[in-house]
Design an enzyme around this catalytic site. Structure first.
Site, short mmCIF file in Angstrom:
data_model
loop_
_atom_site.label_atom_id
_atom_site.label_comp_id
_atom_site.label_asym_id
_atom_site.label_seq_id
_atom_site.Cartn_x
_atom_site.Cartn_y
_atom_site.Cartn_z
N TYR A 61 -14.06 -39.39 130.50
CA TYR A 61 -13.97 -37.95 130.67
C TYR A 61 -13.35 -37.31 129.43
O TYR A 61 -12.17 -37.53 129.13
CB TYR A 61 -13.16 -37.58 131.91
CG TYR A 61 -13.75 -38.03 133.24
CD1 TYR A 61 -15.07 -38.43 133.33
CD2 TYR A 61 -12.97 -38.05 134.39
CE1 TYR A 61 -15.61 -38.83 134.55
CE2 TYR A 61 -13.51 -38.44 135.62
CZ TYR A 61 -14.82 -38.84 135.68
OH TYR A 61 -15.35 -39.25 136.89
N SER A 62 -14.15 -36.54 128.73
CA SER A 62 -13.73 -35.95 127.44
C SER A 62 -13.21 -37.02 126.50
O SER A 62 -12.28 -36.79 125.72
CB SER A 62 -12.68 -34.86 127.64
OG SER A 62 -13.22 -33.73 128.29
#
Length: 326
Positions: A61-62
């Site tokens: 995630y990111s």
């Protein structure tokens, strides 16, 4: 807030889990709807104030920013012994060989990277994000067992795979005396119920905690069908999961709206109430981008659907192409 055991463990988790994919940096992950740290922290703080102790993120995630933001916020706002941090491993985090997957090398490297980003000595739940077709499951399960024995994770879990794969992993662990999976994070909501065929009965039989992701079908279940959001316009994963069956799915979303109107509650509470009453669901993973959305979801814990309402919501479902496990 209600608290329940995660599957066949002694771990207490809140009945709702805060999904943290929405927190990160747009420039590190091409999702325009992501919230930066300044806008993420108030939501995390409010979740804690509302009694949520279960937070789910992932290394991908990111590309790590979500773990960093969540780790700093929880360190500032929470008692580490009271909260449950879950993260995941599988997707590519670096170019070149061994930058992805579930090999022993990748797992041992990525757990340390995740712990560093989260700013903690251990995670409570370490999950494999997908099935690795290029690594023997024996290698993966032994590595996860060693992560637990090293004190870097308290429990392990899996996500988005076929039931036969999950059963194979459980068997391999039992056969070798290794740590078994305690949880399954799968794709389940009123618009996508293929998991009810095999995975859900398997989890019930094996006493596995189920923590479904996408409980609102990326918002499609709980807003007017013609409403366009920034995420609905840019989220290609959402389009892949739901566009092919949009005509049939719209009828189900309409029924969620009917029940919500009759009860005088937001649609999100009806959609989540259905999941909360679906055995063996432990805690749906809710993703929000505002405090108002978060407060609205909490009300689902007060909604109990009748058998007739559940039948009304379910009866129009048609088989869907399997997505998420591939």
């Amino acid at each position: 807030m209600e608290y329940v055991k995660l599957g066949n463990t002694g771990l207490d988790v809140s009945r709702l889990c805060l999904g943290c994919m929405s927190f990160g940096e747009v420039e590190r992950w091409n999702h325009p709807w992501i919230l930066d740290e300044e806008n993420s922290r108030p939501i995390i703080k409010k979740a804690l104030d509302l009694g949520i102790n279960f937070f789910d993120t992932a290394n991908i995630y990111s590309t790590g920013a979500s773990e960093e933001i969540v780790g700093r916020a929880l360190k500032d706002y929470a008692n580490r012994d009271e909260i449950v941090i879950a993260t995941k491993v599988f997707f590519r985090m670096q170019d070149g060989p061994n930058g992805a997957g579930l090999s022993r090398k990748a797992i041992m490297s990525e757990i340390d990277n995740s712990l560093k980003r989260l700013g903690t000595d251990y995670v409570d739940l370490y999950q494999i994000h997908r099935w690795d077709y290029n690594t023997p499951i024996e290698e993966t399960m032994e590595a996860l067992h060693d992560v637990v024995k090293a004190g870097k994770a308290r429990y392990i879990g899996a996500s988005a795979m076929y039931a036969w794969q999950f059963q194979k992993a459980l068997h391999v662990a039992e056969q070798n005396g290794w740590t078994r999976f305690a949880a399954m994070q799968n794709h389940l909501n009123l618009m996508y119920r293929e998991e009810e065929r095999e995975m859900m009965p398997l989890c019930k039989e094996e006493k596995i905690g189920v923590i479904p992701y996408s409980p609102l079908a990326s918002g499609r279940l709980v807003r007017d069908w013609t409403v366009v959001t920034r995420r609905s316009e840019t989220d290609q994963a959402q389009k892949m999961k739901y566009d092919a069956t949009a005509e049939q799915d719209r009828l189900i979303a309409d029924r969620v709206a009917v029940i919500a109107e009759k009860r005088g509650v937001p649609r999100v509470q009806v959609a989540l109430a259905w999941l909360l009453q679906k055995a063996p669901v432990t805690a749906p993973i809710i993703g929000v981008t505002s405090i108002a959305q978060l407060e609205e979801t909490i009300g689902s814990l007060e909604v109990t659907l009748t058998a007739d309402e559940i039948k009304y919501l379910e009866e129009l479902y048609v088989p869907h192409r399997v997505v998420g496990a591939l």
